[in-house]
Design a protein around this motif. Structure first.
Motif, PDB file in Angstrom:
ATOM      1  N   SER A  17      38.535 -36.041  42.401  1.00 23.58           N
ATOM      2  CA  SER A  17      39.308 -37.290  42.449  1.00 23.58           C
ATOM      3  C   SER A  17      38.535 -38.377  43.179  1.00 23.58           C
ATOM      4  CB  SER A  17      40.649 -37.074  43.152  1.00 23.58           C
ATOM      5  OG  SER A  17      41.474 -36.239  42.409  1.00 23.58           O
ATOM      6  N   PHE A  18      37.910 -38.018  44.287  1.00 23.51           N
ATOM      7  CA  PHE A  18      37.141 -38.986  45.051  1.00 23.51           C
ATOM      8  C   PHE A  18      35.938 -39.470  44.244  1.00 23.51           C
ATOM      9  CE2 PHE A  18      34.067 -40.494  48.135  1.00 23.51           C
ATOM     10  CZ  PHE A  18      34.849 -41.350  48.900  1.00 23.51           C
ATOM     11  N   SER A  19      35.293 -38.551  43.548  1.00 22.72           N
ATOM     12  CA  SER A  19      34.142 -38.919  42.718  1.00 22.72           C
ATOM     13  C   SER A  19      34.561 -39.883  41.605  1.00 22.72           C
ATOM     14  CB  SER A  19      33.506 -37.663  42.121  1.00 22.72           C
ATOM     15  OG  SER A  19      32.421 -37.999  41.318  1.00 22.72           O
ATOM     16  N   ARG A  20      35.683 -39.607  40.955  1.00 21.75           N
ATOM     17  CA  ARG A  20      36.187 -40.519  39.919  1.00 21.75           C
ATOM     18  C   ARG A  20      36.512 -41.891  40.513  1.00 21.75           C
ATOM     19  NH1 ARG A  20      38.846 -35.880  38.212  1.00 21.75           N
ATOM     20  NH2 ARG A  20      40.775 -36.519  39.222  1.00 21.75           N
ATOM     21  N   TYR A  21      37.105 -41.901  41.697  1.00 20.86           N
ATOM     22  CA  TYR A  21      37.425 -43.152  42.391  1.00 20.86           C
ATOM     23  C   TYR A  21      36.151 -43.959  42.648  1.00 20.86           C
ATOM     24  CZ  TYR A  21      38.086 -45.904  46.689  1.00 20.86           C
ATOM     25  OH  TYR A  21      38.059 -46.891  47.650  1.00 20.86           O
ATOM     26  N   MET A  22      35.112 -43.312  43.161  1.00 17.22           N
ATOM     27  CA  MET A  22      33.863 -44.012  43.461  1.00 17.22           C
ATOM     28  C   MET A  22      33.216 -44.549  42.191  1.00 17.22           C
ATOM     29  SD  MET A  22      33.414 -44.216  46.720  1.00 17.22           S
ATOM     30  CE  MET A  22      31.696 -44.708  46.817  1.00 17.22           C
ATOM     31  N   THR A  23      33.251 -43.775  41.128  1.00 18.90           N
ATOM     32  CA  THR A  23      32.643 -44.185  39.865  1.00 18.90           C
ATOM     33  C   THR A  23      33.423 -45.326  39.210  1.00 18.90           C
ATOM     34  OG1 THR A  23      31.791 -41.952  39.518  1.00 18.90           O
ATOM     35  CG2 THR A  23      31.937 -43.366  37.582  1.00 18.90           C
ATOM     36  N   ALA A  24      34.739 -45.252  39.283  1.00 17.44           N
ATOM     37  CA  ALA A  24      35.592 -46.228  38.598  1.00 17.44           C
ATOM     38  C   ALA A  24      35.529 -47.620  39.217  1.00 17.44           C
ATOM     39  CB  ALA A  24      37.040 -45.739  38.597  1.00 17.44           C
ATOM     40  N   GLN A  65      29.428 -39.229  54.014  1.00 17.47           N
ATOM     41  CA  GLN A  65      29.998 -38.308  55.007  1.00 17.47           C
ATOM     42  C   GLN A  65      30.739 -37.167  54.323  1.00 17.47           C
ATOM     43  OE1 GLN A  65      32.356 -41.132  57.212  1.00 17.47           O
ATOM     44  NE2 GLN A  65      30.756 -41.467  58.737  1.00 17.47           N
ATOM     45  N   LEU A  66      31.514 -37.507  53.326  1.00 13.54           N
ATOM     46  CA  LEU A  66      32.298 -36.501  52.626  1.00 13.54           C
ATOM     47  C   LEU A  66      31.400 -35.520  51.875  1.00 13.54           C
ATOM     48  CD1 LEU A  66      35.216 -35.693  52.140  1.00 13.54           C
ATOM     49  CD2 LEU A  66      35.237 -37.210  50.161  1.00 13.54           C
ATOM     50  N   MET A  67      30.369 -36.015  51.208  1.00  4.86           N
ATOM     51  CA  MET A  67      29.454 -35.121  50.482  1.00  4.86           C
ATOM     52  C   MET A  67      28.744 -34.162  51.433  1.00  4.86           C
ATOM     53  SD  MET A  67      27.871 -37.425  47.376  1.00  4.86           S
ATOM     54  CE  MET A  67      27.353 -38.793  48.408  1.00  4.86           C
ATOM     55  N   ALA A  68      28.284 -34.661  52.562  1.00  4.11           N
ATOM     56  CA  ALA A  68      27.603 -33.806  53.539  1.00  4.11           C
ATOM     57  C   ALA A  68      28.560 -32.753  54.085  1.00  4.11           C
ATOM     58  CB  ALA A  68      27.037 -34.651  54.676  1.00  4.11           C
ATOM     59  N   HIS A  69      29.787 -33.166  54.359  1.00  5.02           N
ATOM     60  CA  HIS A  69      30.787 -32.251  54.909  1.00  5.02           C
ATOM     61  C   HIS A  69      31.125 -31.150  53.901  1.00  5.02           C
ATOM     62  CE1 HIS A  69      34.116 -30.902  57.355  1.00  5.02           C
ATOM     63  NE2 HIS A  69      34.904 -30.993  56.298  1.00  5.02           N
ATOM     64  N   LEU A  70      31.389 -31.537  52.668  1.00  9.02           N
ATOM     65  CA  LEU A  70      31.748 -30.546  51.650  1.00  9.02           C
ATOM     66  C   LEU A  70      30.604 -29.573  51.402  1.00  9.02           C
ATOM     67  CD1 LEU A  70      33.690 -32.790  49.112  1.00  9.02           C
ATOM     68  CD2 LEU A  70      34.638 -31.198  50.814  1.00  9.02           C
TER      69      LEU A  70
END
Length: 144
Positions: free
Chosen positions: A84-91, A43-48
């Motif tokens: 930050s969100f991308s790092r969170y998802m990866t981590a 959802q966030l990727m589509a929105h951005l």
């Protein structure tokens, strides 16, 4: 510029973030949250992508300097939050979530707070500016 889809996406992001917040509220009882996390990420990727493709370019062309400046500032901040969100998802792999549930909950609550604050700020600040830009745009008359 029709803001309906962006506002709907905000509602969806907020709903999914709330579900994730509820799932991570109990730091002692691990739950399976992978599907919710990935739903929020999609959802966030589509929105951005939609904001970057439509909203920000339109606001950067606005006649009003305040609108352009506000849009530029918020776009820069959005980039930092997206990273930050991308790092969170990866981590946080599913295995790590299971092993470090309490830490995952703390970090998840922090990222949800940041997302919620961002959605609220866009709803209060950015989207009203976009509505004004949209309302002030010359209308194209239809041939009768």
């Amino acid at each position: 510029m029709d803001m309906t889809q962006l506002r709907r996406q905000h509602d969806e992001i907020s709903h999914t973030a709330h579900r994730l917040a509820q799932a991570t509220a109990d730091r002692t009882n691990p739950r399976s949250v992978g599907a919710i996390r990935w739903q929020l990420a999609r959802q966030l990727m589509a929105h951005l992508a939609l904001e970057d493709r439509i909203l920000y370019p339109a606001l950067q062309r606005a006649a009003d300097d305040r609108t352009r400046t506000t849009a530029a500032t918020l776009q820069t901040e959005t980039g930092a939050l997206a990273e930050s969100f991308s790092r969170y998802m990866t981590a946080w792999s599913d295995d790590r979530v299971a092993r470090e549930w309490a830490d995952f909950c703390v970090e998840t609550q922090a990222i949800i707070r940041a997302l919620s604050e961002r959605v609220d700020r866009e709803n209060r600040t950015l989207y009203p500016l976009a509505d004004k830009v949209d309302d002030s745009a010359p209308r194209i008359a239809r041939a009768g």
